[in-house]
Design an enzyme around this catalytic site. Sequence first.
Site, PDB file in Angstrom:
ATOM      1  N   ASP A 324       0.851  -1.187   0.000  1.00 42.41           N
ATOM      2  CA  ASP A 324       0.000   0.000   0.000  1.00 42.41           C
ATOM      3  C   ASP A 324       0.887   1.237   0.000  1.00 42.41           C
ATOM      4  O   ASP A 324       1.959   1.231   0.613  1.00 42.41           O
ATOM      5  CB  ASP A 324      -0.888   0.028   1.246  1.00 42.41           C
ATOM      6  CG  ASP A 324      -2.145  -0.805   1.065  1.00 42.41           C
ATOM      7  OD1 ASP A 324      -2.606  -0.927  -0.079  1.00 42.41           O
ATOM      8  OD2 ASP A 324      -2.650  -1.337   2.063  1.00 42.41           O
ATOM      9  N   GLU A 365      -7.322  12.736   7.557  1.00 47.55           N
ATOM     10  CA  GLU A 365      -7.514  13.691   6.459  1.00 47.55           C
ATOM     11  C   GLU A 365      -8.663  14.646   6.764  1.00 47.55           C
ATOM     12  O   GLU A 365      -8.567  15.862   6.554  1.00 47.55           O
ATOM     13  CB  GLU A 365      -7.788  12.950   5.148  1.00 47.55           C
ATOM     14  CG  GLU A 365      -6.597  12.179   4.603  1.00 47.55           C
ATOM     15  CD  GLU A 365      -6.521  10.771   5.163  1.00 47.55           C
ATOM     16  OE1 GLU A 365      -7.272  10.478   6.127  1.00 47.55           O
ATOM     17  OE2 GLU A 365      -5.713   9.976   4.659  1.00 47.55           O
ATOM     18  N   LYS A 394     -15.864   4.748   1.465  1.00 48.08           N
ATOM     19  CA  LYS A 394     -15.809   3.325   1.118  1.00 48.08           C
ATOM     20  C   LYS A 394     -14.877   3.152  -0.067  1.00 48.08           C
ATOM     21  O   LYS A 394     -14.812   4.016  -0.945  1.00 48.08           O
ATOM     22  CB  LYS A 394     -17.200   2.790   0.768  1.00 48.08           C
ATOM     23  CG  LYS A 394     -18.155   2.716   1.953  1.00 48.08           C
ATOM     24  CD  LYS A 394     -19.493   2.119   1.539  1.00 48.08           C
ATOM     25  CE  LYS A 394     -20.446   2.033   2.732  1.00 48.08           C
ATOM     26  NZ  LYS A 394     -21.762   1.485   2.312  1.00 48.08           N
ATOM     27  N   ALA A 395     -14.159   2.034  -0.062  1.00 46.52           N
ATOM     28  CA  ALA A 395     -13.216   1.778  -1.153  1.00 46.52           C
ATOM     29  C   ALA A 395     -13.940   1.694  -2.489  1.00 46.52           C
ATOM     30  O   ALA A 395     -13.369   2.015  -3.534  1.00 46.52           O
ATOM     31  CB  ALA A 395     -12.451   0.485  -0.881  1.00 46.52           C
ATOM     32  N   SER A 400     -16.618  10.437   0.599  1.00 43.74           N
ATOM     33  CA  SER A 400     -17.284  10.539   1.896  1.00 43.74           C
ATOM     34  C   SER A 400     -17.995  11.882   1.919  1.00 43.74           C
ATOM     35  O   SER A 400     -17.811  12.709   1.017  1.00 43.74           O
ATOM     36  CB  SER A 400     -16.276  10.438   3.047  1.00 43.74           C
ATOM     37  OG  SER A 400     -15.404  11.555   3.044  1.00 43.74           O
ATOM     38  N   LYS A 412     -16.877  14.825  -0.725  1.00 45.89           N
ATOM     39  CA  LYS A 412     -15.475  15.053  -1.089  1.00 45.89           C
ATOM     40  C   LYS A 412     -14.875  13.682  -1.369  1.00 45.89           C
ATOM     41  O   LYS A 412     -15.216  12.689  -0.725  1.00 45.89           O
ATOM     42  CB  LYS A 412     -14.701  15.776   0.017  1.00 45.89           C
ATOM     43  CG  LYS A 412     -14.422  14.959   1.265  1.00 45.89           C
ATOM     44  CD  LYS A 412     -13.507  15.721   2.206  1.00 45.89           C
ATOM     45  CE  LYS A 412     -13.102  14.863   3.406  1.00 45.89           C
ATOM     46  NZ  LYS A 412     -14.218  14.517   4.281  1.00 45.89           N
ATOM     47  N   ASP A 535      -4.356  -4.018   6.811  1.00 41.57           N
ATOM     48  CA  ASP A 535      -4.869  -3.894   8.177  1.00 41.57           C
ATOM     49  C   ASP A 535      -6.383  -3.773   8.245  1.00 41.57           C
ATOM     50  O   ASP A 535      -6.963  -3.881   9.323  1.00 41.57           O
ATOM     51  CB  ASP A 535      -4.230  -2.701   8.895  1.00 41.57           C
ATOM     52  CG  ASP A 535      -4.474  -1.383   8.165  1.00 41.57           C
ATOM     53  OD1 ASP A 535      -5.232  -1.379   7.171  1.00 41.57           O
ATOM     54  OD2 ASP A 535      -3.907  -0.356   8.586  1.00 41.57           O
ATOM     55  N   ASP A 539      -9.023  -5.560   3.276  1.00 45.19           N
ATOM     56  CA  ASP A 539      -7.770  -6.214   2.852  1.00 45.19           C
ATOM     57  C   ASP A 539      -7.809  -7.725   3.066  1.00 45.19           C
ATOM     58  O   ASP A 539      -6.947  -8.447   2.555  1.00 45.19           O
ATOM     59  CB  ASP A 539      -6.574  -5.648   3.635  1.00 45.19           C
ATOM     60  CG  ASP A 539      -6.254  -4.210   3.255  1.00 45.19           C
ATOM     61  OD1 ASP A 539      -6.400  -3.880   2.059  1.00 45.19           O
ATOM     62  OD2 ASP A 539      -5.866  -3.434   4.134  1.00 45.19           O
TER      63      ASP A 539
END
Length: 697
Positions: A324, A365, A394-395, A400, A412, A535, A539
Site C-alpha cells: 500500500d 484527512e 468506502k473503497a 465521503s 469530497k 490492516d 484487505d
Amino acid sequence: MMRPVVVKEKQLNKSQIHAVEDEVRQAKTMDRDIVTHAMKQSVAKLNPKVMIKNPIMFVVEIGFIITFILSFLPSSSSSIPGWFNITVSLILLFTVLFANFAEALAEGRGKAQADSLKQSKKDVFANVVKENGDIVQVSATDLRKGDVVIVKQGEMIPNDGEVIKGLASVDESAITGESAPVIKEAGGDFCSVTGGTMVVSDEITIVITSNPGESFIDKMISLVEGAARQKTPNEIALNTVLTSLTLIFLIVVVTLPIFTNYLGFQIDTAVLVALLVCLIPTTIGGLLSAIGIAGMDRVTKFNVLAMSGKAVEAAGDINTIILDKTGTITFGNRMAHTLLPVGNETIEQVGKWAAISSVLDETPEGRSVIEYVQGKSISYNRELAEQGEFVPFKAETRMSGVDLQDGTKVRKGAVGAVIEWVESQGGTIPKDVNQKADLISKEGGTPLVVAVDNRIYGLIYLKDTVKPGMRERFEQLRQMGIKTVMCTGDNPLTAATIAKEAGVDEFVAECKPEDKIAVIKAEQDKGKLVAMTGDGTNDAPALAQADVGLAMNSGTTAAKEAANMIDLDSNPTKIIEVVGIGKQLLMTRGALTTFSIANDIAKYFAIIPAMFTLAIPQMEALNIMKLTSPLSAILSALIFNAVIIPLLIPLAMKGIAYKPMSSNALLSRNLLIYGLGGVIVPFIGIKVIDIIVGLFI
C-alpha cells in the site's frame, strides 16, 4: 574572554544503573536456565518414541545400543580391542545428545517467550453488559464470542474484541514490547483490541470476538511453545531425501560383510556401525529441527507472529511484494495543504463545504481539513453538518460526506469518483477541475474534489511524503529478484509521481480491494509467490489470497484472521525484513546441508582406508591424511562427526549472514564457503583429532 562551554554527558543515576544491572542479570539467568533445561531435555529425548521422528539420529542411537551391548559381549574372533567398542558407543551417544541439545535449545527459547506471555494472561473480571442494560461482573474465562464488555481506565481488556463505542489509549507493551500507548476507537481499521492489554485512559465498550483458549495470546503461546509447529513442505522434502540417503547407506553397510567374506576377511560390527554413522548426513540431520525452530524464533523476536513455519519459508521464496502507498511507502499523514477553487468559485466557498463534509469525518484527512479551514478563519455552519447523516468513505465509492436535513448532499473524494457522481445528477464539470487535479498529482499530492449536489466547488490538496530510505530498500529487493508493486487509491498521475520517487517497479492507481486480489492472482498465474500487507477488513480477501499475508496488529480481526503473519508493531514496511528472514532460513538450511554432505568426502578418506588396508594394501594410497592407525582414523572421524554438531549450533540458531544479491550470486557464494569449506574443514579437523588420539593409542 569567554569561558568555554563544557557539555556534560547525561549520567545515569544509581537506581537506573541498578535497573540495568538487574535486567542483565535476569537475562544471564534466563539463558543459563534455558541451557540447563536443554541439557536435561537432550537426555529425555533419547526415548526411542521421540527419536524415531528423526530417522537419521534414530539410526545413530541404534548404533550406540549395538556397540554398547558388544562392549560386554567380547568375541574371540574379533581383532578389535575391548575398549574400542565402548569408546565408539560413547561417541555415538554424545552425537545423539548433541543433536537433541540443539533441538531442545531452540525449543527452550520458544518456551521462555511463552512463559513471559503467560504472565500477561491474568485472571481478570469483566464488566459484561446484559441485554436489559444491567452490568454484571464475570470472570474473563467465562466470556464468549458476542459478549459486550465495558473497560474503564486502569482495567485490563479481558479478551480479544472490537471497540463498538468510545475511544481510549491502550497500553499494548505486554504483547508488542512498545511502551507508547495506542489509540483504539470505534469504527475504521483501528478498533481491534487484544486481551491482556491495559486501558490507560478513558473508557471503551467492546464486543468479544474469541472464545476462551482461542485468543490472540493463546495462539501466540501455542505457536512459540511449538505445540502448533508442523514441519514445512521444504523441511519434509529435505528430510525425505536425507532419510533416503540413510536407507541407501544402511543397505550398503549391511550387505558389505557378504563381499568382504568373499574377499577372505571380516569387518568387525563396531567398525561397520562407525562406517554407517560417518556415511549418513548426521550433521544436518542433527540440526534440521533446530534450524526450523530457530527460524520461527527469529521472526518472533522481530515482533512478527508467524502462524506456521510454512509462512516463513514462503517469505524466503517471494517473487513479488504488493505494498500500500499510504503508511507503507509514504508516512500516511496526508494533511490538507491548500484549497483550490474552480470556475468562478471562491476559496471561502470551497473551505465552507470542505469543512461541512469533514465535521463528522474522524479520519486524519478529515480532521486536517477542519484544522486548515479554522486556521484560515473561514466560517462554516458546524451544527448544520452535525444534524446531517454522515456518509463514510468506502473503497468502492472513493467518497465521503454528509447528507444534510434539507436534502443537500455534500461530498469530497477522488476526482474521477466525484465527477461521475456530479454527472449522474445532471451537473456540468468546470474545465479547470482536471487541470488543477493534474497539477496537484504531478507534485505528488492527492487531490480531493469538493461537490454539493450537482456542483463542483473546488479541490483539497492533500500532501504526503515518501519515507526516507525507501528507494534504497526497493533497490535491494530488485537485486534479490523481487518485484515491487504499489497499490493506491490515488489517481494515475499522483501514483506515477510517488512510484517514481520511491523507486517501485509497478503501480496500480485508483485501486479497489478487488483490484489487489486481481494483481495477486495475475502474479500467481505466472508461477510467482506473492506477499502483501494490510490492516483493514477490505484487505482480508487479498491477505488470504497472498502466499504471505502480513496483517497489522492494530488492524481489524478479519484482517488478522485472514493473514498468516501478524506484525505486533504494526509497521507495514517490515514485510521487507520478513522476506530477508525467510531467505536466511532457507539459506541456512541449504548451506548446512551442503556442508554436511561435503563433510562425507573427508570421512571417506579417513575411514575406508582404515577398514580395508590390512586386507587390501593398495587402499593405503587413499590415506592421504596419513592418519596414525586404522583405529585412530575411525575414532577421529567419529569424534569429528560428533563435535561438529555443537560447533554449528550457534550458526543454526542465528542463521548465516545474508546480503541482498541475485540467486545465482548467492548460490556461488554459498557453494564456495560451505561446499568447499565442508571439504576442507573435516580434513583439518580429523587430522588434528588423529594426532591427539594417537597419543593415547
